[in-house]
Design a protein around this motif. Structure first.
Motif, PDB file in Angstrom:
ATOM      1  N   VAL A 176       0.847  -1.203   0.000  1.00 15.17           N
ATOM      2  CA  VAL A 176       0.000   0.000   0.000  1.00 15.17           C
ATOM      3  C   VAL A 176       0.877   1.245   0.000  1.00 15.17           C
ATOM      4  CG1 VAL A 176      -1.658   1.337   1.374  1.00 15.17           C
ATOM      5  CG2 VAL A 176      -2.006  -1.131   1.032  1.00 15.17           C
ATOM      6  N   ASP A 177       1.943   1.237   0.800  1.00 18.41           N
ATOM      7  CA  ASP A 177       2.876   2.365   0.805  1.00 18.41           C
ATOM      8  C   ASP A 177       3.572   2.509  -0.554  1.00 18.41           C
ATOM      9  OD1 ASP A 177       2.269   2.940   3.420  1.00 18.41           O
ATOM     10  OD2 ASP A 177       4.098   2.078   4.268  1.00 18.41           O
ATOM     11  N   LEU A 178       3.916   1.381  -1.171  1.00 16.39           N
ATOM     12  CA  LEU A 178       4.572   1.427  -2.479  1.00 16.39           C
ATOM     13  C   LEU A 178       3.672   2.092  -3.517  1.00 16.39           C
ATOM     14  CD1 LEU A 178       6.871   0.532  -4.436  1.00 16.39           C
ATOM     15  CD2 LEU A 178       5.581  -1.600  -4.753  1.00 16.39           C
ATOM     16  N   PHE A 179       2.418   1.683  -3.581  1.00 19.67           N
ATOM     17  CA  PHE A 179       1.514   2.243  -4.592  1.00 19.67           C
ATOM     18  C   PHE A 179       1.208   3.715  -4.322  1.00 19.67           C
ATOM     19  CE2 PHE A 179       0.988  -2.071  -5.983  1.00 19.67           C
ATOM     20  CZ  PHE A 179       0.697  -1.943  -7.333  1.00 19.67           C
ATOM     21  N   ALA A 180       1.335   4.147  -3.091  1.00 17.17           N
ATOM     22  CA  ALA A 180       1.131   5.564  -2.788  1.00 17.17           C
ATOM     23  C   ALA A 180       2.187   6.434  -3.445  1.00 17.17           C
ATOM     24  CB  ALA A 180       1.125   5.785  -1.276  1.00 17.17           C
ATOM     25  N   THR A 181       3.282   5.836  -3.884  1.00 22.15           N
ATOM     26  CA  THR A 181       4.361   6.600  -4.538  1.00 22.15           C
ATOM     27  C   THR A 181       4.189   6.686  -6.050  1.00 22.15           C
ATOM     28  OG1 THR A 181       5.851   4.702  -4.898  1.00 22.15           O
ATOM     29  CG2 THR A 181       5.948   5.790  -2.747  1.00 22.15           C
ATOM     30  N   PHE A 182       3.225   5.950  -6.623  1.00 22.29           N
ATOM     31  CA  PHE A 182       3.055   5.911  -8.071  1.00 22.29           C
ATOM     32  C   PHE A 182       2.061   6.968  -8.540  1.00 22.29           C
ATOM     33  CE2 PHE A 182       3.851   1.078  -7.648  1.00 22.29           C
ATOM     34  CZ  PHE A 182       5.212   1.266  -7.713  1.00 22.29           C
ATOM     35  N   ASP A 183       2.281   7.468  -9.753  1.00 19.39           N
ATOM     36  CA  ASP A 183       1.354   8.423 -10.366  1.00 19.39           C
ATOM     37  C   ASP A 183       0.449   7.776 -11.414  1.00 19.39           C
ATOM     38  OD1 ASP A 183       2.438  10.593  -8.940  1.00 19.39           O
ATOM     39  OD2 ASP A 183       4.033  10.830 -10.433  1.00 19.39           O
ATOM     40  N   THR A 184       0.757   6.538 -11.811  1.00 17.61           N
ATOM     41  CA  THR A 184       0.058   5.931 -12.940  1.00 17.61           C
ATOM     42  C   THR A 184      -0.614   4.609 -12.600  1.00 17.61           C
ATOM     43  OG1 THR A 184       2.088   4.798 -13.637  1.00 17.61           O
ATOM     44  CG2 THR A 184       1.640   6.982 -14.595  1.00 17.61           C
ATOM     45  N   ALA A 185      -0.531   4.163 -11.340  1.00 17.51           N
ATOM     46  CA  ALA A 185      -1.047   2.840 -10.997  1.00 17.51           C
ATOM     47  C   ALA A 185      -1.658   2.850  -9.603  1.00 17.51           C
ATOM     48  CB  ALA A 185       0.065   1.797 -11.064  1.00 17.51           C
ATOM     49  N   LYS A 186      -2.594   1.922  -9.387  1.00 17.37           N
ATOM     50  CA  LYS A 186      -3.165   1.741  -8.066  1.00 17.37           C
ATOM     51  C   LYS A 186      -3.278   0.253  -7.759  1.00 17.37           C
ATOM     52  CE  LYS A 186      -6.982   3.970  -8.835  1.00 17.37           C
ATOM     53  NZ  LYS A 186      -8.342   4.557  -8.923  1.00 17.37           N
ATOM     54  N   ALA A 187      -3.239  -0.070  -6.468  1.00 18.86           N
ATOM     55  CA  ALA A 187      -3.423  -1.436  -6.015  1.00 18.86           C
ATOM     56  C   ALA A 187      -4.917  -1.711  -5.826  1.00 18.86           C
ATOM     57  CB  ALA A 187      -2.691  -1.653  -4.699  1.00 18.86           C
ATOM     58  N   SER A 188      -5.257  -2.988  -5.798  1.00 20.48           N
ATOM     59  CA  SER A 188      -6.648  -3.375  -5.589  1.00 20.48           C
ATOM     60  C   SER A 188      -6.690  -4.739  -4.920  1.00 20.48           C
ATOM     61  CB  SER A 188      -7.393  -3.420  -6.927  1.00 20.48           C
ATOM     62  OG  SER A 188      -8.729  -3.845  -6.760  1.00 20.48           O
ATOM     63  N   PHE A 189      -7.603  -4.912  -3.985  1.00 17.23           N
ATOM     64  CA  PHE A 189      -7.845  -6.253  -3.444  1.00 17.23           C
ATOM     65  C   PHE A 189      -9.272  -6.348  -2.921  1.00 17.23           C
ATOM     66  CE2 PHE A 189      -5.914  -3.900   0.135  1.00 17.23           C
ATOM     67  CZ  PHE A 189      -6.816  -4.138   1.169  1.00 17.23           C
ATOM     68  N   ALA A 190      -9.825  -7.562  -3.029  1.00 25.21           N
ATOM     69  CA  ALA A 190     -11.156  -7.846  -2.485  1.00 25.21           C
ATOM     70  C   ALA A 190     -11.002  -8.393  -1.076  1.00 25.21           C
ATOM     71  CB  ALA A 190     -11.877  -8.857  -3.370  1.00 25.21           C
ATOM     72  N   THR A 191     -12.006  -8.131  -0.235  1.00 23.87           N
ATOM     73  CA  THR A 191     -11.921  -8.607   1.144  1.00 23.87           C
ATOM     74  C   THR A 191     -13.303  -8.904   1.709  1.00 23.87           C
ATOM     75  OG1 THR A 191     -11.039  -8.139   3.347  1.00 23.87           O
ATOM     76  CG2 THR A 191     -11.970  -6.279   2.136  1.00 23.87           C
ATOM     77  N   LYS A 192     -13.317  -9.854   2.644  1.00 23.65           N
ATOM     78  CA  LYS A 192     -14.509 -10.176   3.416  1.00 23.65           C
ATOM     79  C   LYS A 192     -14.239 -10.011   4.902  1.00 23.65           C
ATOM     80  CE  LYS A 192     -15.754 -13.402  -0.147  1.00 23.65           C
ATOM     81  NZ  LYS A 192     -15.753 -14.803  -0.571  1.00 23.65           N
ATOM     82  N   PHE A 193     -13.136  -9.339   5.218  1.00 21.16           N
ATOM     83  CA  PHE A 193     -12.720  -9.168   6.607  1.00 21.16           C
ATOM     84  C   PHE A 193     -12.416  -7.700   6.859  1.00 21.16           C
ATOM     85  CE2 PHE A 193      -9.185  -9.166   9.789  1.00 21.16           C
ATOM     86  CZ  PHE A 193      -9.930  -9.618  10.867  1.00 21.16           C
ATOM     87  N   VAL A 194     -13.071  -7.120   7.834  1.00 13.86           N
ATOM     88  CA  VAL A 194     -12.826  -5.723   8.186  1.00 13.86           C
ATOM     89  C   VAL A 194     -11.665  -5.667   9.178  1.00 13.86           C
ATOM     90  CG1 VAL A 194     -13.757  -3.631   9.226  1.00 13.86           C
ATOM     91  CG2 VAL A 194     -15.220  -5.043   7.753  1.00 13.86           C
ATOM     92  N   ASN A 195     -10.539  -5.194   8.706  1.00 15.26           N
ATOM     93  CA  ASN A 195      -9.350  -5.025   9.542  1.00 15.26           C
ATOM     94  C   ASN A 195      -9.124  -3.527   9.699  1.00 15.26           C
ATOM     95  OD1 ASN A 195      -6.840  -4.851  10.711  1.00 15.26           O
ATOM     96  ND2 ASN A 195      -5.844  -6.299   9.331  1.00 15.26           N
ATOM     97  N   ARG A 196      -9.498  -2.997  10.841  1.00 14.96           N
ATOM     98  CA  ARG A 196      -9.453  -1.550  11.037  1.00 14.96           C
ATOM     99  C   ARG A 196      -8.041  -1.018  11.242  1.00 14.96           C
ATOM    100  NH1 ARG A 196     -13.993   1.340  11.343  1.00 14.96           N
ATOM    101  NH2 ARG A 196     -15.917   0.159  10.994  1.00 14.96           N
ATOM    102  N   GLU A 197      -7.068  -1.890  11.350  1.00 17.16           N
ATOM    103  CA  GLU A 197      -5.681  -1.423  11.373  1.00 17.16           C
ATOM    104  C   GLU A 197      -5.340  -0.724  10.056  1.00 17.16           C
ATOM    105  OE1 GLU A 197      -2.952  -4.520  12.303  1.00 17.16           O
ATOM    106  OE2 GLU A 197      -3.980  -5.098  14.162  1.00 17.16           O
ATOM    107  N   VAL A 209     -10.018  -0.850  -2.212  1.00 17.70           N
ATOM    108  CA  VAL A 209     -10.516  -1.964  -1.412  1.00 17.70           C
ATOM    109  C   VAL A 209     -11.901  -2.332  -1.927  1.00 17.70           C
ATOM    110  CG1 VAL A 209     -11.175  -2.742   0.895  1.00 17.70           C
ATOM    111  CG2 VAL A 209      -9.197  -1.233   0.610  1.00 17.70           C
ATOM    112  N   ARG A 210     -12.087  -3.605  -2.265  1.00 23.09           N
ATOM    113  CA  ARG A 210     -13.372  -4.074  -2.767  1.00 23.09           C
ATOM    114  C   ARG A 210     -14.008  -4.965  -1.708  1.00 23.09           C
ATOM    115  NH1 ARG A 210      -9.773  -6.378  -6.368  1.00 23.09           N
ATOM    116  NH2 ARG A 210     -11.143  -8.156  -6.756  1.00 23.09           N
ATOM    117  N   PHE A 211     -15.024  -4.435  -1.016  1.00 22.20           N
ATOM    118  CA  PHE A 211     -15.727  -5.229  -0.019  1.00 22.20           C
ATOM    119  C   PHE A 211     -16.713  -6.157  -0.718  1.00 22.20           C
ATOM    120  CE2 PHE A 211     -14.365  -1.792   2.857  1.00 22.20           C
ATOM    121  CZ  PHE A 211     -13.875  -2.562   3.908  1.00 22.20           C
ATOM    122  N   SER A 212     -16.557  -7.453  -0.503  1.00 21.21           N
ATOM    123  CA  SER A 212     -17.472  -8.438  -1.078  1.00 21.21           C
ATOM    124  C   SER A 212     -18.745  -8.484  -0.251  1.00 21.21           C
ATOM    125  CB  SER A 212     -16.821  -9.817  -1.111  1.00 21.21           C
ATOM    126  OG  SER A 212     -15.728  -9.839  -1.996  1.00 21.21           O
TER     127      SER A 212
END
Length: 359
Positions: A176-197, A209-212
């Motif tokens: 997540v920190d790595l993608f915050a440095t990019f201007d042309t790309a973003k990360a994505s992931f699906a989740t069924k678990f709420v991790n408030r950290e 973040v894709r909440f299923s």
């Protein structure tokens, strides 16, 4: 006197760590093992071949316990970034496979067999380096597509749930920190678990973040050990406020009596549960159920009730997936009809929610 509530066991409580020696030699491996100082360390030659975990039919009886108590540490050897074109433009080399949750329709156990707890890869520097190299080589995205109108999208969690993986160490945080440095790309992931950290991180709009989501009664039957649907919906505004792009996955759509009305109620719960900021950026994926004969047989050994809705030969037909596996899906003509019905209901209840793709 009222009965005291019994606390649910933690999602992860590791008592045994199966580790490739090279994985423990790396800083990230040592950090992960240190989180569970009382766990037994079991050296293994390969994270793919652990008879106690993989391919042992007796493990069906210990399905959930293994997911809670076992962790595998390995080295990710294949660092290829693969094209996708559906949910994401590319599939990034994974930092984990397997899952602490136990959704009864999950395709991941079909690869390693049976319980398939989390395998975390400790060579995070090489994984991050391969992703960064690919992003820089791609340059700017030339035109909009269903993945994103502006950025290249890289899926981080093809074979795991990144929110749960983040309980084990800093791999997901690092990406997540790595993608915050990019201007042309973003990360994505699906989740069924709420991790408030994850709310304490700084994604800067560069992680999706894709909440299923599915109707709560069906989720209670099939989404074992996951965060309840109301809590997933309640987390959306918080994740948007924390700087994430938040989409939803309506997945899987399982056809059972009354399914149309149950999905309508879910759409209404979502509409009532999120605010203007979340609605303004909301988009979704819609995915109808795909199942598998071998997984059906495994499920009969630990959760046969779910198979009453997942395994419906009168509605399903064989399908060869992109990876060559033979699965079953709803019969083609009927599947189109189901999809059209669901999209029509969604257009009535969530007219602002853009459908990125549906199949």
């Amino acid at each position: 006197m009222p009965t005291a509530a019994v606390a649910a066991p933690p999602l992860i409580d590791i008592s045994r760590i199966y580790a490739e020696p090279a994985a423990l030699d790396l800083p990230r491996g040592r950090e992960m093992a240190a989180r569970w100082p009382d766990a037994e360390i079991v050296p293994v030659e390969s994270h793919w071949r652990i008879p106690e975990l993989h391919g042992d039919e007796a493990n069906v009886r210990r399905w959930v316990r293994i997911k809670r108590e076992a962790l595998v540490l390995g080295i990710k050897k294949t660092l290829t970034v693969r094209p996708n074109g559906r949910s994401a433009d590319f599939i990034a080399p994974s930092t984990a496979n397997g899952c602490a949750m136990a959704c009864s329709y999950c395709y991941v156990p079909r690869r390693k067999g049976y319980s398939n707890p989390i395998t975390a890869f400790t060579n995070i520097d090489r994984i991050a380096g391969a992703i960064a190299k690919h992003v820089h080589k791609q340059g700017a995205k030339p035109e909009a597509n269903q993945c994103d109108p502006v950025d290249w999208v890289y899926d981080l969690g093809e074979n795991s749930d990144c929110s749960a993986d983040a309980l084990l160490g800093d791999n997901v945080h690092d990406l997540v920190d790595l993608f915050a440095t990019f201007d042309t790309a973003k990360a994505s992931f699906a989740t069924k678990f709420v991790n408030r950290e994850l709310l304490e991180w700084d994604p800067q709009g560069r992680t999706r973040v894709r909440f299923s989501l599915m109707p709560a009664a069906m989720a209670k039957l099939t989404d074992i050990r996951t965060t309840p649907i109301p809590e997933r919906i309640a987390a959306i505004d918080d994740f948007v406020a924390a700087g994430y792009e938040v989409h939803v996955n309506f997945s899987p759509v399982i056809i059972a009596p009354g399914w149309q009305e149950e999905w309508r109620q879910l759409f209404r719960q979502l509409d009532a549960g999120i605010g203007p900021a979340a609605k303004a950026q909301l988009a979704c994926e819609v995915i109808l159920l795909t199942h598998n004969a071998a997984l059906h047989e495994v499920n009969l050994g630990w959760h046969p009730k779910a198979e009453e809705v997942l395994w419906q030969p009168q509605l399903q037909e064989p399908k060869r997936s992109e990876n060559g596996a033979i699965n079953v899906r709803y019969r083609m003509g009927e599947k189109r009809r189901y999809l059209d019905q669901l999209l029509a209901i969604m257009a009535e209840e969530l007219p602002y929610c853009r459908v990125r793709y549906a199949f």
